[in-house]
Scaffold this active site. Structure first.
Site, mmCIF file in Angstrom:
data_model
loop_
_atom_site.group_PDB
_atom_site.id
_atom_site.type_symbol
_atom_site.label_atom_id
_atom_site.label_comp_id
_atom_site.label_asym_id
_atom_site.label_seq_id
_atom_site.Cartn_x
_atom_site.Cartn_y
_atom_site.Cartn_z
ATOM 1 N N SER A 170 35.642 55.034 78.774
ATOM 2 C CA SER A 170 34.048 53.932 78.616
ATOM 3 C C SER A 170 32.931 54.693 77.380
ATOM 4 C CB SER A 170 33.384 53.774 79.399
ATOM 5 O OG SER A 170 33.534 52.117 80.030
ATOM 6 N N HIS A 218 39.767 48.570 83.965
ATOM 7 C CA HIS A 218 38.879 49.999 83.463
ATOM 8 C C HIS A 218 38.568 51.448 84.466
ATOM 9 C CE1 HIS A 218 35.772 50.434 80.670
ATOM 10 N NE2 HIS A 218 34.816 50.450 82.211
HETATM 11 C C1 GCU Z 1 30.113 48.161 80.075
HETATM 12 C C2 GCU Z 1 30.103 47.957 78.901
HETATM 13 C C3 GCU Z 1 30.970 48.527 77.557
HETATM 14 C C4 GCU Z 1 31.091 50.532 78.186
HETATM 15 C C5 GCU Z 1 31.011 49.759 79.903
HETATM 16 C C6 GCU Z 1 30.722 51.303 80.923
HETATM 17 O O1 GCU Z 1 30.986 47.359 80.142
HETATM 18 O O2 GCU Z 1 30.081 46.911 77.593
HETATM 19 O O3 GCU Z 1 30.816 48.899 76.832
HETATM 20 O O4 GCU Z 1 32.188 50.784 77.753
HETATM 21 O O5 GCU Z 1 30.033 49.348 80.669
HETATM 22 O O6 GCU Z 1 30.777 52.559 80.218
HETATM 23 O O7 GCU Z 1 31.258 51.738 81.837
#
Ligand code: GCU
Length: 418
Positions: free
Chosen positions: A251, A397
């Protein structure tokens, strides 16, 4: 209120492929001034230019690391994981001063072995969150408030031990002959917008400087800089092979591992897990999270120059395929999750695909085979025989054993027998 302000400024995210505006990606082999680059001279003639643009316009440029790296072994267990691993924690000084700024690295490594390859990663919830082992120090620094997981008033509690363990198959990694090294990212820079008064930034301000200049490091660049200090540490120990470091992140920390790996050519392998916008996903697709959205929700992640590209992605002289290409010819693995539409799985694949010609020009097989596949692979069908790896996993995710299995196979191919 702030939220209504956001609502006015940031349009609702698009999730419809047919609504993506037409765009033209910057050509990896054409310089900004329009001149063609000979593939053999990619590094001098094009990569340098690309890295300067990403540095000055997006992530921000970080200072050099400390001249002499200081480290201190804090604790060690020679019989961790039922006797198969050594577990230790090492403090690494990021900046001198009163008090000095240190980050604490947790390492699990196969017992009785020297010079092992390692996965170097940052974590979200403190080292103690990756495994329930009560001997891991509970991190006392500022943390994001996730009360469902036991984080209270921006602090970790005992209850948070092992709460991220599903993302960290430590035994599987050690059984396959690798070490795992991890650092809480907030040790380097706490993940909130305070105008860069805490964390590592102020330690490196020039005299009288109050915040980074528009082309100087944001938080992602600072976290990446911290990963390079982790690698510096491996250069000082015989337990771990500093020439076989795979930098991995999920992420926002996947964005970070890509930037760290592109910047610091000592990283032998780079892994981006669900990195999305500002990571592997192409900015110009404007699907899921957009540049405007990310700059609004997380103003501290990038440098201030990046604000110029809000609603203006086509003006950016680079796109994320060129970040992937800047890692070439070193192996890179990009992983998506099919339900993670916010991160634009297809856009993550496309940056791998459009980086492929650079990998081939530099004498590797890119995504493998005679030519890169036209289409994104089917769900759960990894491409892992080439120098660029890619998969889109079923599910959301996250980081799963499926992801780690592919990373270990990929590392076996590129690092294991070196
Ligand atoms: C949010 C953000 C993302 C990121 C994510 C994370 O969703 O918008 O860009 O990758 O957090 O780090 O969990």
């Amino acid at each position: 209120s702030t939220s209504s302000l956001f609502a006015q400024k940031v349009p609702a995210p698009n999730y419809d492929e047919s609504k993506i505006p037409e765009f033209k990606l910057p050509d990896p082999f054409v310089r900004v001034d329009g001149t063609k680059v000979s593939p053999r001279k990619w590094h001098e003639e094009r990569r340098e230019e690309i890295m300067e643009i990403f540095g000055k316009e997006m992530y921000g440029i970080a200072p050099p690391g400390p001249k002499v790296l200081e480290s201190e072994l804090i604790n060690q267990d020679e019989n961790a994981l039922n006797g198969k691993a050594v577990r230790e924690e090492v403090d690494i000084t990021l900046a001198n001063g009163e008090p000095p700024l240190k980050m604490r690295m947790l390492i699990y490594r196969p017992k009785g072995e020297k010079n092992v390859p390692v996965f170097l990663t940052l974590n979200f919830g403190g080292n103690h969150s990756i495994n329930a082992d009560p001997a891991i120090t509970l991190n006392k620094n500022w943390m994001r408030n996730r009360s469902d997981r036991g984080y209270v008033d921006h602090k970790a509690t005992e209850r948070t031990r092992g709460t991220a363990a599903s993302r960290w198959p430590v035994e599987m990694i050690v059984d396959r002959g690798y070490a795992l090294a991890t650092i809480y990212y907030g040790d380097i820079d706490p993940d909130f917008d305070d105008g860069f008064q805490n964390g590592v930034h102020p330690h490196y301000y020039a005299k009288g400087q109050k915040k980074p200049r528009p082309d100087e490091w944001g938080s992602i660049a600072a976290w990446a800089w911290g990963l390079s200090r982790g690698l510096d540490y491996f250069e000082t120990t015989k337990d771990i092979d500093a020439e076989r470091v795979a930098v991995m992140g999920h992420s926002r920390l996947g964005k970070t591992s890509l930037w760290a790996g592109a910047n610091d050519e000592r990283f032998a392998l780079v892994i981006s897990n669900n990195s999305g916008c500002g990571g592997a996903a192409l900015n110009r697709r404007r699907i899921g999270e957009s540049v405007t959205r990310i700059n609004t929700s997380f103003p501290h992640w990038f440098c201030d120059n990046f604000l110029k590209y809000n609603h203006n992605e086509d003006a950016l002289p680079v796109d994320q395929h060129l970040l992937v290409a800047s890692i070439a010819p070193r192996p890179v693995y990009i992983a998506s999750a099919v339900e993670d539409t916010w991160a634009d799985p297809k856009g993550e694949f496309l940056s791998a695909k459009y980086a492929d010609p650079v990998y081939r020009a530099l004498g590797t097989d890119g995504l493998g085979g005679e030519a890169p596949p036209e289409e994104q692979p089917e769900v759960d069908q990894p491409l892992k025989t080439g120098t660029i790896g890619y998969h889109v996993r079923s599910g959301k995710h996250d980081v799963t054993d499926f992801d780690w299995t592919q990373y270990l196979d990929f590392a076996d191919l590129h690092l294991k027998n070196k």
